[in-house]
Design a protein around this motif. Structure first.
Motif, PDB file in Angstrom:
ATOM      1  N   ARG A  96     -61.723   1.151  25.867  1.00 16.14           N
ATOM      2  CA  ARG A  96     -62.588   0.030  26.263  1.00 16.14           C
ATOM      3  C   ARG A  96     -61.477  -0.718  27.140  1.00 16.14           C
ATOM      4  NH1 ARG A  96     -63.792  -1.980  22.250  1.00 16.14           N
ATOM      5  NH2 ARG A  96     -62.877  -3.800  21.849  1.00 16.14           N
ATOM      6  N   LEU A  97     -62.111  -1.294  28.383  1.00 14.94           N
ATOM      7  CA  LEU A  97     -61.368  -1.912  29.362  1.00 14.94           C
ATOM      8  C   LEU A  97     -61.572  -3.335  28.958  1.00 14.94           C
ATOM      9  CD1 LEU A  97     -61.318   1.038  30.577  1.00 14.94           C
ATOM     10  CD2 LEU A  97     -60.653  -0.119  32.672  1.00 14.94           C
ATOM     11  N   ASP A  98     -60.910  -4.090  28.372  1.00 14.27           N
ATOM     12  CA  ASP A  98     -61.063  -5.386  28.230  1.00 14.27           C
ATOM     13  C   ASP A  98     -59.701  -6.350  27.637  1.00 14.27           C
ATOM     14  OD1 ASP A  98     -60.750  -5.207  25.390  1.00 14.27           O
ATOM     15  OD2 ASP A  98     -62.744  -5.316  24.928  1.00 14.27           O
ATOM     16  N   GLU A  99     -59.997  -7.615  27.405  1.00 16.17           N
ATOM     17  CA  GLU A  99     -58.854  -8.543  27.156  1.00 16.17           C
ATOM     18  C   GLU A  99     -58.312  -8.139  25.937  1.00 16.17           C
ATOM     19  OE1 GLU A  99     -56.038 -11.268  27.959  1.00 16.17           O
ATOM     20  OE2 GLU A  99     -57.833 -10.931  29.274  1.00 16.17           O
ATOM     21  N   ASN A 100     -58.965  -7.801  24.838  1.00 13.30           N
ATOM     22  CA  ASN A 100     -58.284  -7.292  23.656  1.00 13.30           C
ATOM     23  C   ASN A 100     -57.575  -6.469  23.570  1.00 13.30           C
ATOM     24  OD1 ASN A 100     -59.380  -9.795  22.468  1.00 13.30           O
ATOM     25  ND2 ASN A 100     -61.161  -8.901  21.517  1.00 13.30           N
ATOM     26  N   LYS A 101     -57.813  -5.236  24.529  1.00 17.58           N
ATOM     27  CA  LYS A 101     -57.267  -3.833  24.536  1.00 17.58           C
ATOM     28  C   LYS A 101     -55.981  -4.164  25.368  1.00 17.58           C
ATOM     29  CE  LYS A 101     -59.688  -1.538  21.900  1.00 17.58           C
ATOM     30  NZ  LYS A 101     -59.153  -0.997  20.550  1.00 17.58           N
ATOM     31  N   GLY A 102     -55.648  -5.256  26.003  1.00 23.46           N
ATOM     32  CA  GLY A 102     -54.336  -5.361  26.817  1.00 23.46           C
ATOM     33  C   GLY A 102     -54.575  -4.994  28.203  1.00 23.46           C
ATOM     34  N   VAL A 103     -55.554  -4.702  28.560  1.00 26.15           N
ATOM     35  CA  VAL A 103     -55.824  -3.838  29.866  1.00 26.15           C
ATOM     36  C   VAL A 103     -55.393  -4.795  31.122  1.00 26.15           C
ATOM     37  CG1 VAL A 103     -57.089  -2.629  31.322  1.00 26.15           C
ATOM     38  CG2 VAL A 103     -57.417  -2.166  29.079  1.00 26.15           C
ATOM     39  N   PRO A 104     -56.117  -6.171  31.149  1.00 21.23           N
ATOM     40  CA  PRO A 104     -55.516  -7.030  32.124  1.00 21.23           C
ATOM     41  C   PRO A 104     -53.911  -7.262  32.285  1.00 21.23           C
ATOM     42  CG  PRO A 104     -57.440  -8.067  31.036  1.00 21.23           C
ATOM     43  CD  PRO A 104     -56.854  -6.771  30.241  1.00 21.23           C
ATOM     44  N   GLN A 105     -53.400  -7.260  31.140  1.00 28.51           N
ATOM     45  CA  GLN A 105     -51.839  -7.471  31.392  1.00 28.51           C
ATOM     46  C   GLN A 105     -51.292  -6.141  32.053  1.00 28.51           C
ATOM     47  OE1 GLN A 105     -48.827  -7.009  27.880  1.00 28.51           O
ATOM     48  NE2 GLN A 105     -48.608  -9.041  28.545  1.00 28.51           N
ATOM     49  N   LEU A 106     -51.450  -4.729  31.590  1.00 35.37           N
ATOM     50  CA  LEU A 106     -51.357  -3.621  32.021  1.00 35.37           C
ATOM     51  C   LEU A 106     -51.514  -3.533  33.647  1.00 35.37           C
ATOM     52  CD1 LEU A 106     -50.509  -0.718  31.832  1.00 35.37           C
ATOM     53  CD2 LEU A 106     -52.839  -0.352  31.167  1.00 35.37           C
ATOM     54  N   LEU A 107     -52.728  -3.991  34.082  1.00 28.66           N
ATOM     55  CA  LEU A 107     -52.978  -4.032  35.568  1.00 28.66           C
ATOM     56  C   LEU A 107     -52.116  -5.030  36.145  1.00 28.66           C
ATOM     57  CD1 LEU A 107     -56.942  -3.987  35.194  1.00 28.66           C
ATOM     58  CD2 LEU A 107     -55.341  -1.924  35.881  1.00 28.66           C
ATOM     59  N   ASP A 108     -51.848  -5.799  35.520  1.00 28.93           N
ATOM     60  CA  ASP A 108     -50.821  -6.960  36.239  1.00 28.93           C
ATOM     61  C   ASP A 108     -49.600  -6.408  36.279  1.00 28.93           C
ATOM     62  OD1 ASP A 108     -50.208  -9.581  37.269  1.00 28.93           O
ATOM     63  OD2 ASP A 108     -49.008  -9.787  35.117  1.00 28.93           O
ATOM     64  N   PHE A 109     -49.027  -5.941  35.231  1.00 28.56           N
ATOM     65  CA  PHE A 109     -47.555  -5.234  35.165  1.00 28.56           C
ATOM     66  C   PHE A 109     -47.542  -4.135  35.912  1.00 28.56           C
ATOM     67  CE2 PHE A 109     -45.958  -6.443  30.554  1.00 28.56           C
ATOM     68  CZ  PHE A 109     -46.053  -7.777  30.903  1.00 28.56           C
ATOM     69  N   TYR A 110     -48.578  -3.250  36.234  1.00 29.89           N
ATOM     70  CA  TYR A 110     -48.439  -2.220  37.159  1.00 29.89           C
ATOM     71  C   TYR A 110     -48.430  -2.703  38.405  1.00 29.89           C
ATOM     72  CZ  TYR A 110     -47.898   2.727  38.153  1.00 29.89           C
ATOM     73  OH  TYR A 110     -47.658   4.033  38.812  1.00 29.89           O
ATOM     74  N   SER A 163     -52.908  -2.015  23.818  1.00 30.36           N
ATOM     75  CA  SER A 163     -53.682  -2.788  23.100  1.00 30.36           C
ATOM     76  C   SER A 163     -53.069  -3.923  21.968  1.00 30.36           C
ATOM     77  CB  SER A 163     -54.551  -2.021  21.918  1.00 30.36           C
ATOM     78  OG  SER A 163     -55.240  -2.661  21.235  1.00 30.36           O
ATOM     79  N   GLN A 164     -53.636  -5.197  22.147  1.00 30.97           N
ATOM     80  CA  GLN A 164     -52.917  -6.226  21.093  1.00 30.97           C
ATOM     81  C   GLN A 164     -53.250  -6.108  19.563  1.00 30.97           C
ATOM     82  OE1 GLN A 164     -53.013  -9.970  23.578  1.00 30.97           O
ATOM     83  NE2 GLN A 164     -54.481  -8.744  24.681  1.00 30.97           N
ATOM     84  N   PHE A 165     -54.381  -5.298  19.398  1.00 31.97           N
ATOM     85  CA  PHE A 165     -54.824  -5.434  18.074  1.00 31.97           C
ATOM     86  C   PHE A 165     -55.259  -3.891  17.627  1.00 31.97           C
ATOM     87  CE2 PHE A 165     -55.970  -9.811  19.706  1.00 31.97           C
ATOM     88  CZ  PHE A 165     -55.138 -10.462  19.003  1.00 31.97           C
ATOM     89  N   ASN A 206     -47.833  -1.299  23.784  1.00 32.47           N
ATOM     90  CA  ASN A 206     -47.447  -2.658  23.384  1.00 32.47           C
ATOM     91  C   ASN A 206     -46.585  -2.756  22.264  1.00 32.47           C
ATOM     92  OD1 ASN A 206     -47.335  -5.235  23.296  1.00 32.47           O
ATOM     93  ND2 ASN A 206     -49.282  -5.505  24.310  1.00 32.47           N
ATOM     94  N   GLY A 207     -45.555  -3.134  22.277  1.00 30.14           N
ATOM     95  CA  GLY A 207     -44.764  -3.232  20.972  1.00 30.14           C
ATOM     96  C   GLY A 207     -44.922  -4.528  20.357  1.00 30.14           C
TER      97      GLY A 207
END
Length: 281
Positions: free
Chosen positions: A120-134, A188-190, A210-211
């Motif tokens: 799932r592509l959403d905030e809790n899965k850390g995807v926005p940060q992934l897109l920002d980083f990449y 993912s953060q959780f 995500n470490g």
């Protein structure tokens, strides 16, 4: 209705296995059938697990089936339930025996080397940060990897030639794409356990995680089949390293296969469940 039916037919069953501690059927069912209740908590390191109502609850089941060492540590820290029996088991996956990465590339017109996110592509899965980083990395470095995204999206996807959103995939396309990827990424953060990471390792695909998520970092440490980042500079160095090191990816992939077969193949999972039940009996 489910719990009423279980109460009516309780004598037919030796044990009830409840999944996910925060759901009604588990929270009430474990209390109602505690001597017969085996709990698979699927706990994550989030705020919910620290609510006071779960401290005593985690001491009620007859036994626990944990997904990871980190999950067990969290629950023991919250509840002091070290005396409740159980084991670290996880879950098995149905892994295909044949793959066609070329068919995947042809179907979705993917010509470049790629790494993949599945879920799932959403905030809790850390995807926005992934897109920002990449996108930041692409603006700073020349890297010949496309990010392929599979899954239902609840966020906006940037319009970039190195980012491809394919939507929800059936299992065949998912595994074909996973097999052809240079590596899988899970930001993912959780997580209590990541099934897609286990599926990647089962077919020899290394992972990046995500470490900050203790479970994911712990799985990578134990398997020697994944790398982890906690901030952008680490993310950047891992991307550049894996993009240019075929030997490292191959070694990590082989380590992943061995780790999966030793810990998460169905015979291993089934035997751990049977051992828990035998010990209770």
């Amino acid at each position: 209705g489910l719990l009423e039916e279980l109460a009516r037919r309780e004598e037919e069953f030796a044990y009830f296995i409840f999944f996910s501690y925060r759901y009604y059927h588990s929270f009430v069912g474990v209390k109602q059938f505690r001597k017969k209740a085996i709990l698979v908590p699927t706990a994550e390191h989030d705020e919910v697990v620290y609510l006071r109502l779960f401290k005593d609850f985690f001491n009620l089941p007859a036994a626990f089936v944990y997904n990871s060492h980190e999950e067990k540590d969290i629950i023991e820290k919250v509840s002091g339930n070290e005396d409740v029996p159980g084991d670290i088991v996880g879950v098995g996956s149905e892994i295909p025996t044949e793959f066609s990465p070329d068919a995947f590339r042809e179907k979705f017109d993917i010509r470049d080397r790629y790494f993949v996110y599945i879920g799932r592509l959403d905030e809790n899965k850390g995807v926005p940060q992934l897109l920002d980083f990449y996108t930041r990395l692409l603006s700073e470095e020349t890297i010949d990897l496309t990010l392929v995204l599979m899954g239902k999206s609840l966020i906006d996807i940037p319009d970039h030639p190195r980012i491809r959103y394919l939507g929800f995939m059936d299992d065949k396309d998912k595994f074909d794409g996973l097999k052809g990827a240079e590596f899988l990424i899970n930001p993912s953060q959780f997580e209590s356990l990541s099934m897609v990471i286990l599926e990647a390792w089962a077919i020899g695909t290394p992972v990046v995680v995500n470490g900050r998520t203790e479970v994911l970092q712990g799985q990578c440490r134990r398997s020697n089949a994944g790398l982890w980042y906690t901030e952008y500079d680490e993310f950047k160095e891992i991307m550049l390293l894996l993009a240019g090191n075929d030997e490292l990816r191959e070694i990590m992939g082989k380590n992943g296969v061995g780790f999966f077969e030793a810990n998460y193949s169905w015979p291993v999972i089934e035997n751990k469940y049977l051992d828990i039940i035998e010990n209770l009996s």
